[in-house]
Scaffold this motif. Sequence first.
Motif, PDB file in Angstrom:
ATOM      1  N   VAL A  73      62.975  -7.126 -22.900  1.00 55.65           N
ATOM      2  CA  VAL A  73      63.394  -5.804 -22.446  1.00 55.65           C
ATOM      3  C   VAL A  73      62.559  -4.767 -23.182  1.00 55.65           C
ATOM      4  CG1 VAL A  73      65.318  -4.179 -22.251  1.00 55.65           C
ATOM      5  CG2 VAL A  73      65.756  -6.653 -22.125  1.00 55.65           C
ATOM      6  N   PRO A  74      61.628  -4.109 -22.468  1.00 55.60           N
ATOM      7  CA  PRO A  74      60.838  -3.061 -23.128  1.00 55.60           C
ATOM      8  C   PRO A  74      61.693  -1.813 -23.349  1.00 55.60           C
ATOM      9  CG  PRO A  74      60.198  -3.260 -20.820  1.00 55.60           C
ATOM     10  CD  PRO A  74      61.234  -4.312 -21.085  1.00 55.60           C
ATOM     11  N   ALA A  75      61.274  -0.987 -24.278  1.00 57.52           N
ATOM     12  CA  ALA A  75      62.001   0.250 -24.546  1.00 57.52           C
ATOM     13  C   ALA A  75      61.923   1.141 -23.320  1.00 57.52           C
ATOM     14  CB  ALA A  75      61.415   0.968 -25.754  1.00 57.52           C
ATOM     15  N   GLY A  76      63.011   1.778 -23.016  1.00 59.43           N
ATOM     16  CA  GLY A  76      63.066   2.706 -21.893  1.00 59.43           C
ATOM     17  C   GLY A  76      63.945   3.875 -22.253  1.00 59.43           C
ATOM     18  N   GLU A  77      64.168   4.711 -21.272  1.00 60.03           N
ATOM     19  CA  GLU A  77      64.984   5.901 -21.499  1.00 60.03           C
ATOM     20  C   GLU A  77      66.399   5.546 -21.956  1.00 60.03           C
ATOM     21  OE1 GLU A  77      66.556   9.605 -18.837  1.00 60.03           O
ATOM     22  OE2 GLU A  77      64.535   8.841 -18.451  1.00 60.03           O
ATOM     23  N   HIS A  78      66.944   4.468 -21.396  1.00 57.58           N
ATOM     24  CA  HIS A  78      68.321   4.082 -21.723  1.00 57.58           C
ATOM     25  C   HIS A  78      68.419   2.683 -22.334  1.00 57.58           C
ATOM     26  CE1 HIS A  78      69.741   7.643 -19.679  1.00 57.58           C
ATOM     27  NE2 HIS A  78      68.977   7.320 -18.647  1.00 57.58           N
ATOM     28  N   THR A  79      67.296   2.129 -22.775  1.00 58.47           N
ATOM     29  CA  THR A  79      67.310   0.779 -23.349  1.00 58.47           C
ATOM     30  C   THR A  79      66.501   0.734 -24.635  1.00 58.47           C
ATOM     31  OG1 THR A  79      65.346   0.098 -22.101  1.00 58.47           O
ATOM     32  CG2 THR A  79      67.483  -0.351 -21.090  1.00 58.47           C
ATOM     33  N   THR A  80      66.811  -0.233 -25.459  1.00 59.30           N
ATOM     34  CA  THR A  80      66.011  -0.488 -26.648  1.00 59.30           C
ATOM     35  C   THR A  80      65.344  -1.848 -26.474  1.00 59.30           C
ATOM     36  OG1 THR A  80      67.909  -1.469 -27.767  1.00 59.30           O
ATOM     37  CG2 THR A  80      67.494   0.863 -28.189  1.00 59.30           C
ATOM     38  N   VAL A  81      64.257  -2.050 -27.164  1.00 59.05           N
ATOM     39  CA  VAL A  81      63.515  -3.301 -27.075  1.00 59.05           C
ATOM     40  C   VAL A  81      64.376  -4.449 -27.585  1.00 59.05           C
ATOM     41  CG1 VAL A  81      61.531  -4.560 -27.974  1.00 59.05           C
ATOM     42  CG2 VAL A  81      61.290  -2.168 -27.363  1.00 59.05           C
ATOM     43  N   GLU A  82      64.340  -5.573 -26.864  1.00 61.37           N
ATOM     44  CA  GLU A  82      64.990  -6.783 -27.330  1.00 61.37           C
ATOM     45  C   GLU A  82      64.442  -7.974 -26.553  1.00 61.37           C
ATOM     46  OE1 GLU A  82      69.239  -6.856 -26.727  1.00 61.37           O
ATOM     47  OE2 GLU A  82      69.037  -6.732 -24.560  1.00 61.37           O
ATOM     48  N   ILE A  83      64.627  -9.135 -27.137  1.00 60.51           N
ATOM     49  CA  ILE A  83      64.342 -10.395 -26.459  1.00 60.51           C
ATOM     50  C   ILE A  83      65.674 -11.110 -26.305  1.00 60.51           C
ATOM     51  CG2 ILE A  83      63.283 -12.680 -26.682  1.00 60.51           C
ATOM     52  CD1 ILE A  83      60.922 -11.307 -28.104  1.00 60.51           C
ATOM     53  N   VAL A  84      65.914 -11.619 -25.104  1.00 57.54           N
ATOM     54  CA  VAL A  84      67.160 -12.311 -24.800  1.00 57.54           C
ATOM     55  C   VAL A  84      66.828 -13.735 -24.359  1.00 57.54           C
ATOM     56  CG1 VAL A  84      69.290 -12.253 -23.450  1.00 57.54           C
ATOM     57  CG2 VAL A  84      68.089 -10.108 -23.966  1.00 57.54           C
ATOM     58  N   VAL A  85      67.567 -14.709 -24.901  1.00 63.10           N
ATOM     59  CA  VAL A  85      67.397 -16.105 -24.519  1.00 63.10           C
ATOM     60  C   VAL A  85      68.742 -16.602 -23.996  1.00 63.10           C
ATOM     61  CG1 VAL A  85      66.807 -18.430 -25.314  1.00 63.10           C
ATOM     62  CG2 VAL A  85      65.600 -16.451 -26.259  1.00 63.10           C
ATOM     63  N   SER A  86      68.700 -17.352 -22.911  1.00 62.56           N
ATOM     64  CA  SER A  86      69.917 -17.879 -22.292  1.00 62.56           C
ATOM     65  C   SER A  86      70.552 -18.976 -23.149  1.00 62.56           C
ATOM     66  CB  SER A  86      69.565 -18.447 -20.912  1.00 62.56           C
ATOM     67  OG  SER A  86      70.593 -19.282 -20.433  1.00 62.56           O
ATOM     68  N   ARG A  87      71.836 -18.816 -23.444  1.00 62.88           N
ATOM     69  CA  ARG A  87      72.575 -19.847 -24.189  1.00 62.88           C
ATOM     70  C   ARG A  87      72.607 -21.137 -23.376  1.00 62.88           C
ATOM     71  NH1 ARG A  87      76.168 -20.116 -28.272  1.00 62.88           N
ATOM     72  NH2 ARG A  87      76.348 -17.870 -28.424  1.00 62.88           N
ATOM     73  N   ARG A  88      72.812 -21.010 -22.077  1.00 63.86           N
ATOM     74  CA  ARG A  88      72.844 -22.176 -21.194  1.00 63.86           C
ATOM     75  C   ARG A  88      71.522 -22.952 -21.285  1.00 63.86           C
ATOM     76  NH1 ARG A  88      75.495 -22.748 -15.581  1.00 63.86           N
ATOM     77  NH2 ARG A  88      76.923 -21.479 -16.761  1.00 63.86           N
ATOM     78  N   HIS A  89      70.422 -22.223 -21.316  1.00 65.60           N
ATOM     79  CA  HIS A  89      69.098 -22.833 -21.441  1.00 65.60           C
ATOM     80  C   HIS A  89      68.992 -23.628 -22.753  1.00 65.60           C
ATOM     81  CE1 HIS A  89      64.813 -23.346 -21.803  1.00 65.60           C
ATOM     82  NE2 HIS A  89      64.633 -22.290 -22.572  1.00 65.60           N
ATOM     83  N   ILE A  90      69.443 -23.039 -23.840  1.00 66.79           N
ATOM     84  CA  ILE A  90      69.387 -23.714 -25.143  1.00 66.79           C
ATOM     85  C   ILE A  90      70.228 -24.990 -25.099  1.00 66.79           C
ATOM     86  CG2 ILE A  90      69.943 -23.540 -27.601  1.00 66.79           C
ATOM     87  CD1 ILE A  90      69.454 -20.461 -27.288  1.00 66.79           C
TER      88      ILE A  90
END
Length: 119
Positions: free
Chosen positions: A40-57
Amino acid sequence: LVARLQALHVRLNAERFDGTLRAVPVRVSRRMRSRLGHYVPAGEHTTVEIVVSRRHIQRDGWDDAVDTLLHEMVHQWQDESGLRVDHRATFRRKAREVGATPAAKRVVDQPRPPRRLAG
């Protein structure tokens, strides 16, 4: 899981990106079902983050989750380098360079075969 992924981000940044990436939050999502991970790149209403699916793990194991984190870190590299965040040639080249799978997606939820009824 979050602490392990966060520490892994620091290590992979040092080993594969020469420490050039910023420290970003890494989150594990219980709701993510159609993606393995997401940057998730930084945007007007978001902050940068990386998300990984728990189901995938849980389904695919730690090694695949590490590859997904590395894939998302390539997106982070694109973003921080002022490049378009996509899966085109620059992404694929960098992914191969750092040892990540350049594929854009993989099926998370396989349809289950129909159950046979006795009788």
